[in-house]
Design an enzyme around this catalytic site. Sequence first.
Site, PDB file in Angstrom:
ATOM      1  N   LYS A 183      -6.163  19.780  -5.559  1.00 11.75           N
ATOM      2  CA  LYS A 183      -5.574  19.100  -4.379  1.00 11.75           C
ATOM      3  C   LYS A 183      -4.401  18.226  -4.801  1.00 11.75           C
ATOM      4  CE  LYS A 183      -5.309  15.217  -1.802  1.00 11.75           C
ATOM      5  NZ  LYS A 183      -5.062  13.820  -2.195  1.00 11.75           N
ATOM      6  N   LEU A 213      -2.534   7.942  -9.381  1.00 14.78           N
ATOM      7  CA  LEU A 213      -1.257   7.433  -9.903  1.00 14.78           C
ATOM      8  C   LEU A 213      -0.133   8.470  -9.804  1.00 14.78           C
ATOM      9  CD1 LEU A 213       0.244   5.111 -11.279  1.00 14.78           C
ATOM     10  CD2 LEU A 213      -0.522   6.013 -13.477  1.00 14.78           C
ATOM     11  N   ASP A 243      -0.232   5.089   0.901  1.00 15.85           N
ATOM     12  CA  ASP A 243      -0.509   6.075   1.954  1.00 15.85           C
ATOM     13  C   ASP A 243      -0.544   5.399   3.317  1.00 15.85           C
ATOM     14  OD1 ASP A 243      -0.907   8.514   0.363  1.00 15.85           O
ATOM     15  OD2 ASP A 243      -2.511   7.335  -0.543  1.00 15.85           O
ATOM     16  N   GLU A 272      -0.700  11.141   5.090  1.00 18.51           N
ATOM     17  CA  GLU A 272      -2.048  11.721   5.236  1.00 18.51           C
ATOM     18  C   GLU A 272      -2.051  13.177   5.690  1.00 18.51           C
ATOM     19  OE1 GLU A 272      -4.485  10.734   3.756  1.00 18.51           O
ATOM     20  OE2 GLU A 272      -4.263   8.577   3.518  1.00 18.51           O
ATOM     21  N   ASP A 325       0.878  -1.165   0.000  1.00 19.87           N
ATOM     22  CA  ASP A 325       0.000   0.000   0.000  1.00 19.87           C
ATOM     23  C   ASP A 325       0.927   1.229   0.000  1.00 19.87           C
ATOM     24  OD1 ASP A 325      -2.270   1.737   0.604  1.00 19.87           O
ATOM     25  OD2 ASP A 325      -1.408   1.813   2.623  1.00 19.87           O
ATOM     26  N   ASN A 374       0.320  10.748  -7.723  1.00 19.14           N
ATOM     27  CA  ASN A 374       0.791  10.872  -6.329  1.00 19.14           C
ATOM     28  C   ASN A 374       1.800   9.773  -5.991  1.00 19.14           C
ATOM     29  OD1 ASN A 374      -0.980  12.956  -6.025  1.00 19.14           O
ATOM     30  ND2 ASN A 374      -2.451  11.850  -4.763  1.00 19.14           N
ATOM     31  N   THR A 411      -4.978   3.323  -3.149  1.00 25.62           N
ATOM     32  CA  THR A 411      -6.246   3.987  -3.429  1.00 25.62           C
ATOM     33  C   THR A 411      -6.010   5.374  -4.006  1.00 25.62           C
ATOM     34  OG1 THR A 411      -7.317   2.758  -1.686  1.00 25.62           O
ATOM     35  CG2 THR A 411      -8.326   4.828  -2.237  1.00 25.62           C
ATOM     36  N   THR A 412      -4.799   5.859  -3.863  1.00 27.26           N
ATOM     37  CA  THR A 412      -4.544   7.230  -4.284  1.00 27.26           C
ATOM     38  C   THR A 412      -4.327   7.333  -5.798  1.00 27.26           C
ATOM     39  OG1 THR A 412      -3.388   9.257  -3.616  1.00 27.26           O
ATOM     40  CG2 THR A 412      -2.020   7.337  -4.010  1.00 27.26           C
ATOM     41  N   GLY A 426      -9.803  10.234  -2.435  1.00 31.53           N
ATOM     42  CA  GLY A 426     -10.015  11.654  -2.181  1.00 31.53           C
ATOM     43  C   GLY A 426     -11.344  12.173  -2.720  1.00 31.53           C
ATOM     44  N   LYS A 427     -11.707  11.769  -3.933  1.00 28.98           N
ATOM     45  CA  LYS A 427     -12.959  12.269  -4.518  1.00 28.98           C
ATOM     46  C   LYS A 427     -14.164  11.712  -3.735  1.00 28.98           C
ATOM     47  CE  LYS A 427     -11.768  10.880  -8.762  1.00 28.98           C
ATOM     48  NZ  LYS A 427     -10.310  10.600  -8.679  1.00 28.98           N
TER      49      LYS A 427
HETATM   50  C1  XBP Z   1      -5.372   6.266   0.954  1.00 25.57           C
HETATM   51  C2  XBP Z   1      -6.484   7.069   0.531  1.00 25.57           C
HETATM   52  C3  XBP Z   1      -6.259   8.138  -0.419  1.00 25.57           C
HETATM   53  C4  XBP Z   1      -5.542   9.361   0.066  1.00 25.57           C
HETATM   54  C5  XBP Z   1      -5.850  10.500  -0.847  1.00 25.57           C
HETATM   55  O1  XBP Z   1      -5.815   4.934   1.204  1.00 25.57           O
HETATM   56  O2  XBP Z   1      -7.604   6.839   0.908  1.00 25.57           O
HETATM   57  O3  XBP Z   1      -7.526   8.563  -0.804  1.00 25.57           O
HETATM   58  O4  XBP Z   1      -5.982   9.698   1.374  1.00 25.57           O
HETATM   59  O5  XBP Z   1      -5.522  10.221  -2.150  1.00 25.57           O
HETATM   60  P1  XBP Z   1      -4.849   3.674   0.987  1.00 25.57           P
HETATM   61  P2  XBP Z   1      -6.382  10.777  -3.395  1.00 25.57           P
HETATM   62  O6  XBP Z   1      -3.633   3.943   1.793  1.00 25.57           O
HETATM   63  O7  XBP Z   1      -5.644   2.537   1.529  1.00 25.57           O
HETATM   64  O8  XBP Z   1      -4.572   3.526  -0.465  1.00 25.57           O
HETATM   65  O9  XBP Z   1      -6.909  12.140  -3.011  1.00 25.57           O
HETATM   66  O10 XBP Z   1      -5.409  10.825  -4.535  1.00 25.57           O
HETATM   67  O11 XBP Z   1      -7.514   9.816  -3.622  1.00 25.57           O
HETATM   68 MG    MG Z   2      -2.935   3.056   3.477  1.00 30.02          MG
END
Ligand code: XBP
Ligand code: MG
Length: 282
Positions: A84, A125, A11, A18, A9, A127, A122-123, A52-53
């Site tokens: 963002k 690409l 983030d 975060e 993973d 990023n 989940t974020t 994020g969305k």
């Molecule tokens: C991380 C997330 C992401 C980031 C924000 O979850 O939920 O949404 O907080 O990224 P994980 P975006 O670690 O489980 O992947 O704004 O680019 O979605």
């Molecule tokens: Mg995570």
Amino acid sequence: MRLRALIFDVDGTLADTEEAHRCAFNRAFAQHGLDWSWSRPKYAELLKTTGGKERLAAFVDELSPPPALRRALLERIPGIHRTKTEIYATLVEDGAVSLRDGVERLLEEAAAADVRLAIASTTTLVNIETLLRTTLGRYSPHRFAVIGAGDQVRHKKPAPEIYRFVLRELAQPAGACVAIEDSAHGLAAARAAGLLTVVTPTYWTRDEDFSEADLVLPSLGSPARPLPPRAAQAIGADLLTLDAIAGLLEARCAESEPPAAGRGTQRAGHEGVHPGHRQTHT
Ligand code: XBP
Ligand code: MG
């Protein structure tokens, strides 16, 4: 089964990102003329919605706006999120986040042992690539055989889709791979895809339920910052090595196979690595 790939993973796991995401959201709100501001406790709550969305949409719904305003706000989400993402990239490039303890070491151990590396996140690409380039070098995204990012699947974590996508691209069965995660949503996604999962929680996720994880540690541990005594005692070492992870996988395989003569020898070389559910992040 032999360990073929580590799936990380991003983030919270590769880096504790975060706070940078939170700051980026707040700056984007200001740029878009919105008086929203997410405090740390509020953001911890909002993290229950991954992506994020999707998080922005959940926040709009919390505000319970009248239908026409709700529609207007939801339509603005892609634009706000684009801003963002640009702000987040700048923060990362400026050094706002660094890799967590032991991440670089484990990546190197895996590469040296011919264990493939992959990402299931989940974020966005861009990023992921920005974080990798900033922390591990310009060409580091190529070190990962597969990079699975948020919008490549329909349903984000806790759905298992992103892990299934990565396993398909790796052409490996779940039983030959291990997921490294930091959150309950990530753990649920990885487990539902059949993966053995190691969890290293952060400030944002430390109170979540990880009782289903195969191993929970405060970090992966590095020579400079070894694991604290309780965690070190649980795995018989003061950092989590690739060998120890391979040992966990073999132990799980052995547990799920019918008894066979001579199988005990398969675990040789992994003494001190105990399979089962262990929660040692305190
Ligand atoms: C991380 C997330 C992401 C980031 C924000 O979850 O939920 O949404 O907080 O990224 P994980 P975006 O670690 O489980 O992947 O704004 O680019 O979605
Ligand atoms: Mg995570």
